[in-house]
Scaffold this motif. Sequence first.
Motif, PDB file in Angstrom:
ATOM      1  N   PHE A  38       0.837  -1.204   0.000  1.00  0.00           N
ATOM      2  CA  PHE A  38       0.000   0.000   0.000  1.00  0.00           C
ATOM      3  C   PHE A  38       0.871   1.254   0.000  1.00  0.00           C
ATOM      4  O   PHE A  38       0.602   2.202  -0.736  1.00  0.00           O
ATOM      5  CB  PHE A  38      -0.941   0.003   1.211  1.00  0.00           C
ATOM      6  CG  PHE A  38      -2.266  -0.642   0.958  1.00  0.00           C
ATOM      7  CD1 PHE A  38      -3.410   0.124   0.801  1.00  0.00           C
ATOM      8  CD2 PHE A  38      -2.385  -2.020   0.867  1.00  0.00           C
ATOM      9  CE1 PHE A  38      -4.639  -0.458   0.568  1.00  0.00           C
ATOM     10  CE2 PHE A  38      -3.617  -2.621   0.636  1.00  0.00           C
ATOM     11  CZ  PHE A  38      -4.741  -1.843   0.484  1.00  0.00           C
ATOM     12  N   GLU A  43      -3.066   1.327  -3.268  1.00  0.00           N
ATOM     13  CA  GLU A  43      -4.145   0.336  -3.251  1.00  0.00           C
ATOM     14  C   GLU A  43      -4.461  -0.227  -4.634  1.00  0.00           C
ATOM     15  O   GLU A  43      -4.719  -1.435  -4.750  1.00  0.00           O
ATOM     16  CB  GLU A  43      -5.411   0.922  -2.613  1.00  0.00           C
ATOM     17  CG  GLU A  43      -6.507  -0.097  -2.449  1.00  0.00           C
ATOM     18  CD  GLU A  43      -7.726   0.405  -1.700  1.00  0.00           C
ATOM     19  OE1 GLU A  43      -8.701  -0.369  -1.595  1.00  0.00           O
ATOM     20  OE2 GLU A  43      -7.733   1.565  -1.225  1.00  0.00           O
ATOM     21  N   PHE A  46      -2.237  -3.126  -5.310  1.00  0.00           N
ATOM     22  CA  PHE A  46      -2.604  -4.242  -4.438  1.00  0.00           C
ATOM     23  C   PHE A  46      -3.827  -4.966  -4.984  1.00  0.00           C
ATOM     24  O   PHE A  46      -3.875  -6.201  -5.003  1.00  0.00           O
ATOM     25  CB  PHE A  46      -2.863  -3.756  -3.006  1.00  0.00           C
ATOM     26  CG  PHE A  46      -3.391  -4.846  -2.122  1.00  0.00           C
ATOM     27  CD1 PHE A  46      -2.532  -5.802  -1.607  1.00  0.00           C
ATOM     28  CD2 PHE A  46      -4.741  -4.935  -1.833  1.00  0.00           C
ATOM     29  CE1 PHE A  46      -3.022  -6.835  -0.805  1.00  0.00           C
ATOM     30  CE2 PHE A  46      -5.239  -5.959  -1.036  1.00  0.00           C
ATOM     31  CZ  PHE A  46      -4.366  -6.911  -0.520  1.00  0.00           C
ATOM     32  N   ARG A  47      -4.837  -4.232  -5.435  1.00  0.00           N
ATOM     33  CA  ARG A  47      -6.063  -4.853  -5.956  1.00  0.00           C
ATOM     34  C   ARG A  47      -5.789  -5.673  -7.217  1.00  0.00           C
ATOM     35  O   ARG A  47      -6.438  -6.693  -7.449  1.00  0.00           O
ATOM     36  CB  ARG A  47      -7.147  -3.803  -6.207  1.00  0.00           C
ATOM     37  CG  ARG A  47      -7.618  -3.082  -4.957  1.00  0.00           C
ATOM     38  CD  ARG A  47      -8.261  -3.997  -3.942  1.00  0.00           C
ATOM     39  NE  ARG A  47      -8.511  -3.273  -2.693  1.00  0.00           N
ATOM     40  CZ  ARG A  47      -8.622  -3.844  -1.515  1.00  0.00           C
ATOM     41  NH1 ARG A  47      -8.525  -5.149  -1.385  1.00  0.00           N
ATOM     42  NH2 ARG A  47      -8.839  -3.116  -0.440  1.00  0.00           N
ATOM     43  N   GLU A  50      -4.296  -8.832  -6.022  1.00  0.00           N
ATOM     44  CA  GLU A  50      -5.382  -9.595  -5.414  1.00  0.00           C
ATOM     45  C   GLU A  50      -6.220 -10.289  -6.497  1.00  0.00           C
ATOM     46  O   GLU A  50      -6.555 -11.465  -6.374  1.00  0.00           O
ATOM     47  CB  GLU A  50      -6.236  -8.637  -4.582  1.00  0.00           C
ATOM     48  CG  GLU A  50      -7.201  -9.273  -3.644  1.00  0.00           C
ATOM     49  CD  GLU A  50      -7.769  -8.234  -2.692  1.00  0.00           C
ATOM     50  OE1 GLU A  50      -7.774  -8.506  -1.489  1.00  0.00           O
ATOM     51  OE2 GLU A  50      -8.222  -7.153  -3.149  1.00  0.00           O
ATOM     52  N   HIS A  73     -13.139  -4.598  -6.608  1.00  0.00           N
ATOM     53  CA  HIS A  73     -12.492  -4.543  -7.916  1.00  0.00           C
ATOM     54  C   HIS A  73     -13.409  -5.278  -8.893  1.00  0.00           C
ATOM     55  O   HIS A  73     -13.723  -6.460  -8.695  1.00  0.00           O
ATOM     56  CB  HIS A  73     -11.116  -5.211  -7.821  1.00  0.00           C
ATOM     57  CG  HIS A  73     -10.275  -5.058  -9.035  1.00  0.00           C
ATOM     58  ND1 HIS A  73     -10.495  -5.778 -10.181  1.00  0.00           N
ATOM     59  CD2 HIS A  73      -9.201  -4.272  -9.281  1.00  0.00           C
ATOM     60  CE1 HIS A  73      -9.597  -5.444 -11.088  1.00  0.00           C
ATOM     61  NE2 HIS A  73      -8.790  -4.523 -10.560  1.00  0.00           N
ATOM     62  N   ARG A 104      -3.618  -3.123   9.695  1.00  0.00           N
ATOM     63  CA  ARG A 104      -4.346  -3.114   8.430  1.00  0.00           C
ATOM     64  C   ARG A 104      -4.305  -1.695   7.864  1.00  0.00           C
ATOM     65  O   ARG A 104      -4.723  -0.745   8.522  1.00  0.00           O
ATOM     66  CB  ARG A 104      -5.788  -3.568   8.651  1.00  0.00           C
ATOM     67  CG  ARG A 104      -5.873  -5.000   9.155  1.00  0.00           C
ATOM     68  CD  ARG A 104      -7.264  -5.332   9.657  1.00  0.00           C
ATOM     69  NE  ARG A 104      -7.303  -6.574  10.358  1.00  0.00           N
ATOM     70  CZ  ARG A 104      -7.865  -7.679   9.891  1.00  0.00           C
ATOM     71  NH1 ARG A 104      -8.434  -7.676   8.711  1.00  0.00           N
ATOM     72  NH2 ARG A 104      -7.859  -8.786  10.592  1.00  0.00           N
ATOM     73  N   LEU A 106      -5.999   0.070   5.817  1.00  0.00           N
ATOM     74  CA  LEU A 106      -7.211   0.885   5.632  1.00  0.00           C
ATOM     75  C   LEU A 106      -7.887   1.261   6.944  1.00  0.00           C
ATOM     76  O   LEU A 106      -8.838   2.039   6.943  1.00  0.00           O
ATOM     77  CB  LEU A 106      -8.206   0.160   4.716  1.00  0.00           C
ATOM     78  CG  LEU A 106      -7.722  -0.078   3.288  1.00  0.00           C
ATOM     79  CD1 LEU A 106      -8.784  -0.833   2.497  1.00  0.00           C
ATOM     80  CD2 LEU A 106      -7.376   1.230   2.605  1.00  0.00           C
TER      81      LEU A 106
END
Length: 155
Positions: A38, A43, A46-47, A50, A73, A104, A106
């Motif tokens: 992050f 982000e 990261f998505r 993921e 996403h 975390r 977020l």
Amino acid sequence: MAAGKSKIGRRVARSLGVPFTDTDRVIVARHGPIPEIFEREGEPAFREYERDAVARAVAKRSVVSLGGGAVMHHETRALLEDATVVYLTVTSAAVRSRIAGSNRPLLTDGIESWERIFAERRPVYEALATATWDTSTLPITRIADDITAWAKGRR
């Protein structure tokens, strides 16, 4: 976040005799700690990582534990449209102790961040869900057993 996805998913997979994939662990193994991703890449990167992890896991026909924001996403959501999706809920009262002291990325404001994020994501979770279990009070072993029995009944 903090609904017990990994612990419950691991138990369900073992009971069903299928592989288990925790997408967060896959990402960490390939790209490093999530907070660092992050910070370093943001982000959106990261998505994407993921989404790739989810695509591989879904292709293996395994029990998959997704990060709480994975379904935000659109490509990851599309990967789940034909899958059986178990939505694990948890109340803010129960989650408070589960997220205390977490790193975390977020959850900058603790429970307030969790509540805001959950309110934003909840409609997507509910739309994707094939079945829902609350993890606020029952032991994880009981929840996993109930999900396993339900899944075996669907075969």
